[in-house]
Write a protein that holds these residues in place. Structure first.
Motif, PDB file in Angstrom:
ATOM      1  N   ILE A 256       0.845  -1.191   0.000  1.00 39.40           N
ATOM      2  CA  ILE A 256       0.000   0.000   0.000  1.00 39.40           C
ATOM      3  C   ILE A 256       0.880   1.240   0.000  1.00 39.40           C
ATOM      4  O   ILE A 256       2.076   1.183   0.279  1.00 39.40           O
ATOM      5  CB  ILE A 256      -0.939   0.033   1.221  1.00 39.40           C
ATOM      6  N   LEU A 257       0.258   2.383  -0.304  1.00 41.78           N
ATOM      7  CA  LEU A 257       0.937   3.681  -0.246  1.00 41.78           C
ATOM      8  C   LEU A 257      -0.096   4.742   0.101  1.00 41.78           C
ATOM      9  O   LEU A 257      -1.123   4.859  -0.578  1.00 41.78           O
ATOM     10  CB  LEU A 257       1.597   4.012  -1.586  1.00 41.78           C
ATOM     11  N   PHE A 258       0.162   5.503   1.168  1.00 46.94           N
ATOM     12  CA  PHE A 258      -0.699   6.635   1.494  1.00 46.94           C
ATOM     13  C   PHE A 258      -0.416   7.759   0.501  1.00 46.94           C
ATOM     14  O   PHE A 258       0.714   8.250   0.403  1.00 46.94           O
ATOM     15  CB  PHE A 258      -0.430   7.135   2.920  1.00 46.94           C
ATOM     16  N   THR A 262      -6.122  11.150   3.648  1.00 46.77           N
ATOM     17  CA  THR A 262      -7.464  10.611   3.394  1.00 46.77           C
ATOM     18  C   THR A 262      -7.536   9.733   2.150  1.00 46.77           C
ATOM     19  O   THR A 262      -8.629   9.309   1.773  1.00 46.77           O
ATOM     20  CB  THR A 262      -8.481  11.756   3.238  1.00 46.77           C
ATOM     21  N   ARG A 263      -6.418   9.462   1.512  1.00 48.98           N
ATOM     22  CA  ARG A 263      -6.437   8.602   0.321  1.00 48.98           C
ATOM     23  C   ARG A 263      -5.276   7.620   0.370  1.00 48.98           C
ATOM     24  O   ARG A 263      -4.192   7.944   0.873  1.00 48.98           O
ATOM     25  CB  ARG A 263      -6.349   9.427  -0.970  1.00 48.98           C
ATOM     26  N   LEU A 264      -5.527   6.447  -0.168  1.00 51.26           N
ATOM     27  CA  LEU A 264      -4.528   5.375  -0.138  1.00 51.26           C
ATOM     28  C   LEU A 264      -4.709   4.514  -1.375  1.00 51.26           C
ATOM     29  O   LEU A 264      -5.829   4.282  -1.839  1.00 51.26           O
ATOM     30  CB  LEU A 264      -4.707   4.554   1.132  1.00 51.26           C
ATOM     31  N   VAL A 265      -3.597   4.046  -1.925  1.00 50.42           N
ATOM     32  CA  VAL A 265      -3.646   3.118  -3.051  1.00 50.42           C
ATOM     33  C   VAL A 265      -2.991   1.812  -2.629  1.00 50.42           C
ATOM     34  O   VAL A 265      -2.022   1.798  -1.864  1.00 50.42           O
ATOM     35  CB  VAL A 265      -2.942   3.714  -4.301  1.00 50.42           C
ATOM     36  N   ALA A 266      -3.567   0.696  -3.089  1.00 48.64           N
ATOM     37  CA  ALA A 266      -3.072  -0.629  -2.726  1.00 48.64           C
ATOM     38  C   ALA A 266      -3.022  -1.499  -3.977  1.00 48.64           C
ATOM     39  O   ALA A 266      -3.762  -1.279  -4.937  1.00 48.64           O
ATOM     40  CB  ALA A 266      -3.970  -1.274  -1.670  1.00 48.64           C
ATOM     41  N   ASN A 331       0.860  -9.818 -13.666  1.00 50.64           N
ATOM     42  CA  ASN A 331       1.093 -10.665 -12.496  1.00 50.64           C
ATOM     43  C   ASN A 331       1.045  -9.783 -11.253  1.00 50.64           C
ATOM     44  O   ASN A 331       0.909  -8.561 -11.353  1.00 50.64           O
ATOM     45  CB  ASN A 331       2.423 -11.411 -12.609  1.00 50.64           C
ATOM     46  N   CYS A 332       1.179 -10.396 -10.107  1.00 51.87           N
ATOM     47  CA  CYS A 332       0.970  -9.723  -8.831  1.00 51.87           C
ATOM     48  C   CYS A 332       1.807  -8.450  -8.677  1.00 51.87           C
ATOM     49  O   CYS A 332       3.002  -8.429  -8.975  1.00 51.87           O
ATOM     50  CB  CYS A 332       1.306 -10.698  -7.702  1.00 51.87           C
ATOM     51  N   ILE A 333       1.173  -7.375  -8.199  1.00 53.08           N
ATOM     52  CA  ILE A 333       1.866  -6.143  -7.837  1.00 53.08           C
ATOM     53  C   ILE A 333       2.473  -6.336  -6.447  1.00 53.08           C
ATOM     54  O   ILE A 333       1.773  -6.673  -5.492  1.00 53.08           O
ATOM     55  CB  ILE A 333       0.903  -4.947  -7.828  1.00 53.08           C
ATOM     56  N   THR A 334       3.780  -6.155  -6.337  1.00 50.33           N
ATOM     57  CA  THR A 334       4.464  -6.419  -5.070  1.00 50.33           C
ATOM     58  C   THR A 334       4.979  -5.168  -4.371  1.00 50.33           C
ATOM     59  O   THR A 334       5.282  -5.224  -3.179  1.00 50.33           O
ATOM     60  CB  THR A 334       5.652  -7.370  -5.297  1.00 50.33           C
ATOM     61  N   MET A 335       5.086  -4.039  -5.080  1.00 53.53           N
ATOM     62  CA  MET A 335       5.618  -2.832  -4.446  1.00 53.53           C
ATOM     63  C   MET A 335       5.030  -1.589  -5.102  1.00 53.53           C
ATOM     64  O   MET A 335       4.841  -1.543  -6.320  1.00 53.53           O
ATOM     65  CB  MET A 335       7.143  -2.803  -4.523  1.00 53.53           C
ATOM     66  N   ILE A 336       4.743  -0.572  -4.276  1.00 53.12           N
ATOM     67  CA  ILE A 336       4.226   0.719  -4.739  1.00 53.12           C
ATOM     68  C   ILE A 336       5.123   1.809  -4.167  1.00 53.12           C
ATOM     69  O   ILE A 336       5.400   1.826  -2.963  1.00 53.12           O
ATOM     70  CB  ILE A 336       2.774   0.942  -4.299  1.00 53.12           C
TER      71      ILE A 336
END
Length: 446
Positions: A256-258, A262-266, A331-336
């Motif tokens: 995840i990344l704030f 009030t907003r976050l992306v995962a 394929n799977c997202i592993t880092m943001i």
């Protein structure tokens, strides 16, 4: 929202990190090396590999690039960690004394860059700092607190509190105050005066492995994800925190990344970044997927009915290689990671550009400013939006309209007229009653 730029750099990428001005990115191509590319967030930019760092003997599991000192820290399954410094155009490694008997799994610099933390599968967290007298990096260990492998570490903005997640399903917060490295005033936190290694909070919200812990820009909140397809938000972090968990219908998340308070992306195994937001009361909700899912191409049909049937057929069919919808990541997202230059970072300013890396070997650039859905401008809380939708429904579906449709169907000679009439009568009796009752229902506010 379509991705702003896609860069295929390897068959698989374990992790990545950007330098201070976002002109270079370091990646691990799923081996013991670290590749550094001259990069840009521009969609048309061509990335060029300029350095290859070779010192580890096994898979590199963590990379972090310090923006102030321009030092890179890496950790690996070989139980070692190195701090890399650029000297005379070459990256020189310095071995860190970790004292681990199992693999190192994650690493992150502290905000002041005078120390960093390394998680491991030895159930131990190494808090490392530079010892000038001996000219080497040493570590202090947080032992006997975790019951399994540590999957992620994250520093609080105060450079003292350290959050971890592990495969024992828990998230913990520790004091990483080191006398002689941190100022005495930094030892006073929301928990009072704290000592090194003291466990301040243990969160047991997930029912599976826990991953991807991160603090909000102010440090007032943190979030992490569970392998049971859950995401957990903890606010007012202190002696009496409050928590909210969201169970998802989708595949598990990994990082995840704030973007702001009030907003976050995962991102995770759905290969599609997910946007979350909170309202004024601090209630977090899932908003939308950010990627545009493209349905598979269908063969041309001779009739409009056949074409419509083929267009939506994939929505209700079992997924396979032939009919699976495509996303930018395969394929799977592993880092943001944030893509805001260090000189422009501000805790009160929202992050609009970020990058993701995954097991498909791609780094993808995402720019919320290019979204035609206005996510970067505003967000309407679910309750308010639901009220507006119900008001529109109430004004559109009127009993008179249903009566008129029923009268028309009475004169119809179609075989389906009687069934259609019954359907409209049920619509009249149920929908109108529903519209009248729902806005006053307390469930809407839950």
């Amino acid at each position: 929202m379509a991705a702003g730029g896609v860069h295929q750099l390897a068959q698989c990428i374990t992790c990545h990190a950007w330098n201070a001005d976002m002109s270079m990115v370091a990646i691990c191509p799923n081996n013991s090396e670290v590749h550094i590319y001259k990069a840009s967030a521009s969609p048309e930019a061509v990335w060029e590999r300029v350095y290859v760092l070779e010192k580890h003997e096994q898979l590199v599991t963590g990379i972090d690039w310090a923006p102030k000192s321009n030092r890179i820290v890496t950790c690996s399954h070989d139980r070692n960690s190195y701090v890399w410094s650029l000297e005379d155009g070459e990256w020189q490694p310095t071995l860190v004394i970790l004292r681990l008997n199992r693999a190192a799994t994650s690493v992150e610099w502290g905000p002041q860059e005078n120390k960093f933390a390394v998680g491991s599968s030895a159930k131990t967290v190494c808090v490392c700092y530079y010892e000038e007298d001996n000219n080497w990096w040493v570590s202090k260990l947080i032992r006997k607190k975790h019951h399994s492998t540590i999957t992620s570490v994250s520093w609080h903005p105060n450079n003292v509190l350290l959050a971890t997640t592990s495969t024992d399903s828990k998230c913990r917060i520790f004091s990483a105050f080191i006398k002689g490295v941190d100022a005495r005033k930094d030892g006073t936190t929301a928990f009072g005066d704290v000592k090194f290694g003291e466990e301040l909070i243990q969160l047991d919200l997930a029912c599976g492995w826990a991953f991807g812990v991160h603090w909000s820009p102010s440090g007032n909140s943190l979030a992490y994800v569970g392998h049971d397809s859950t995401i957990h938000f903890v606010t007012d972090v202190g002696p009496t925190p409050s928590a909210r968990s969201i169970s998802l219908r989708h595949l598990p998340l990994r990082d995840i990344l704030f973007l702001s308070e009030t907003r976050l992306v995962a991102g995770g195994f759905d290969c599609n970044p997910m946007l979350f937001a909170s309202d004024k009361t601090g209630v977090w909700e899932f908003i939308a997927f950010l990627d545009e899912v493209k349905p598979p191409a269908e063969a041309k049909s001779d009739t409009l009915f056949a074409a419509a049937k083929g267009k939506f057929k994939w929505l209700g069919s079992e997924l396979s290689e032939e009919n699976a919808p495509t996303t930018t990541h395969e394929n799977c997202i592993t880092m943001i990671r944030s893509l805001v230059p260090f000189s422009e970072r501000n805790s009160e300013k929202s992050i609009e550009v970020f990058s993701t890396s995954g097991l498909d070997g791609r780094i993808v650039i995402w720019d919320l400013n290019n979204s035609n859905k206005g996510w970067s401008k505003q967000w309407i809380p679910p309750v308010e939006e639901a009220k507006k939708v119900l008001e529109r429904l109430k004004s559109c579906i009127k009993p008179e309209a249903v009566e008129e449709a029923v009268e028309k169907l009475k004169s119809s000679v179609l075989p389906q007229a009687e069934e259609a009439k019954k359907t409209l009568v049920r619509l009249k009796s149920s929908v109108i009653e529903y519209v009248e009752q729902v806005p006053q229902s307390s469930e809407l506010h839950d």
